[in-house]
Design an enzyme around this catalytic site. Structure first.
Site, PDB file in Angstrom:
ATOM      1  N   ASP A 158      15.120  23.766  88.434  1.00 58.47           N
ATOM      2  CA  ASP A 158      16.375  24.420  88.785  1.00 58.47           C
ATOM      3  C   ASP A 158      17.474  23.380  88.586  1.00 58.47           C
ATOM      4  O   ASP A 158      17.215  22.289  88.059  1.00 58.47           O
ATOM      5  CB  ASP A 158      16.333  24.989  90.210  1.00 58.47           C
ATOM      6  N   HIS A 159      18.690  23.708  89.008  1.00 59.15           N
ATOM      7  CA  HIS A 159      19.807  22.781  88.844  1.00 59.15           C
ATOM      8  C   HIS A 159      19.586  21.454  89.569  1.00 59.15           C
ATOM      9  O   HIS A 159      19.998  20.406  89.095  1.00 59.15           O
ATOM     10  CB  HIS A 159      21.119  23.432  89.303  1.00 59.15           C
TER      11      HIS A 159
ATOM     12  N   CYS B 188      12.382  20.745  91.403  1.00 55.58           N
ATOM     13  CA  CYS B 188      13.570  21.251  92.087  1.00 55.58           C
ATOM     14  C   CYS B 188      14.072  20.126  92.978  1.00 55.58           C
ATOM     15  O   CYS B 188      13.572  19.004  92.902  1.00 55.58           O
ATOM     16  CB  CYS B 188      13.309  22.562  92.837  1.00 55.58           C
TER      17      CYS B 188
ATOM     18  N   THR C 171      13.722  19.328  96.141  1.00 60.69           N
ATOM     19  CA  THR C 171      12.673  18.708  96.952  1.00 60.69           C
ATOM     20  C   THR C 171      11.286  18.845  96.336  1.00 60.69           C
ATOM     21  O   THR C 171      10.362  18.145  96.731  1.00 60.69           O
ATOM     22  CB  THR C 171      12.609  19.344  98.351  1.00 60.69           C
ATOM     23  N   GLY C 172      11.122  19.777  95.428  1.00 64.94           N
ATOM     24  CA  GLY C 172       9.813  20.093  94.861  1.00 64.94           C
ATOM     25  C   GLY C 172       9.060  21.123  95.670  1.00 64.94           C
ATOM     26  O   GLY C 172       8.067  21.677  95.210  1.00 64.94           O
TER      27      GLY C 172
ATOM     28  N   GLY D 284      10.085  24.280  97.113  1.00 64.96           N
ATOM     29  CA  GLY D 284      10.235  25.690  96.759  1.00 64.96           C
ATOM     30  C   GLY D 284       9.586  26.039  95.432  1.00 64.96           C
ATOM     31  O   GLY D 284       8.889  27.055  95.312  1.00 64.96           O
TER      32      GLY D 284
ATOM     33  N   HIS E  15      -9.800  15.522  91.945  1.00 61.29           N
ATOM     34  CA  HIS E  15     -10.506  16.345  92.934  1.00 61.29           C
ATOM     35  C   HIS E  15     -10.162  17.825  92.875  1.00 61.29           C
ATOM     36  O   HIS E  15     -11.010  18.664  93.166  1.00 61.29           O
ATOM     37  CB  HIS E  15     -10.231  15.834  94.346  1.00 61.29           C
ATOM     38  N   ASN E  16      -8.895  18.147  92.543  1.00 62.43           N
ATOM     39  CA  ASN E  16      -8.442  19.543  92.587  1.00 62.43           C
ATOM     40  C   ASN E  16      -8.226  20.149  91.211  1.00 62.43           C
ATOM     41  O   ASN E  16      -7.922  21.337  91.115  1.00 62.43           O
ATOM     42  CB  ASN E  16      -7.131  19.670  93.374  1.00 62.43           C
TER      43      ASN E  16
ATOM     44  N   HIS F  15     -16.446  18.969  93.912  1.00 66.15           N
ATOM     45  CA  HIS F  15     -15.042  19.294  93.668  1.00 66.15           C
ATOM     46  C   HIS F  15     -14.911  20.656  93.000  1.00 66.15           C
ATOM     47  O   HIS F  15     -14.025  21.439  93.361  1.00 66.15           O
ATOM     48  CB  HIS F  15     -14.374  18.204  92.843  1.00 66.15           C
TER      49      HIS F  15
ATOM     50  N   ARG G 163     -15.380  23.370  95.566  1.00 65.52           N
ATOM     51  CA  ARG G 163     -14.197  23.550  96.411  1.00 65.52           C
ATOM     52  C   ARG G 163     -13.080  24.288  95.660  1.00 65.52           C
ATOM     53  O   ARG G 163     -12.397  25.128  96.255  1.00 65.52           O
ATOM     54  CB  ARG G 163     -13.710  22.187  96.915  1.00 65.52           C
TER      55      ARG G 163
END
Length: 141
Positions: free
Chosen positions: A7-8, A64, A66-67, A69, A97-98, A133, A136
């Protein structure tokens, strides 16, 4: 190919990341936004996440202010595992792991040097493919 979006509030960092990807010889597609005018992060986060889900892009990087949203937005798309990272160790672990397929960053939270270190770690770290992993990840889906 890497899906990029912001975003901006994340625009400046996204553009720096785009240049960094070029320098590394990596291709990307920019899903917006395209300037610093006020806009809505869900529009661009969804577009990048959809590109990853549909295998148009291998991974994504979204930004964004803060990252938070934009990462929540991406994680609402089935099959997306978006991790908000503020240092390289988290980027390493979320890949190992993810098998995270999208990285979220906060443009007002981290500086350029750490952001690029996070990007490099995220892109260069493979999924470990250990059974525990994968098990999960299957439970997440």
């Amino acid at each position: 190919m890497i899906a990029l979006a912001s975003d901006h509030g994340g625009y400046d960092l996204k553009m720096i990341i785009a240049e960094h990807l070029k320098e590394r010889g990596l291709s990307y597609k920019d899903y917006g936004c395209y300037d610093k005018n006020s806009c809505d992060y869900p529009d661009f986060g969804k577009a990048a996440a959809a590109a990853v889900k549909e295998n148009e892009c291998d991974k994504g990087i979204i930004v964004c202010t803060t990252g938070i949203g934009i990462s929540i937005t991406a994680n609402r798309i089935p099959g997306i595992r978006c991790a908000l990272c503020s240092e390289p160790y988290s980027a390493k672990m979320t890949r190992e792991h993810n098998d995270a397929n999208i990285l979220a960053l906060g443009g007002a939270i981290i500086g350029v040097n750490i952001a690029l270190a996070i990007v490099d770690t995220f892109l260069d770290t493979p999924f470990s493919a250990e059974e525990k992993h994968q098990r999960r990840i299957d439970k997440m889906q």
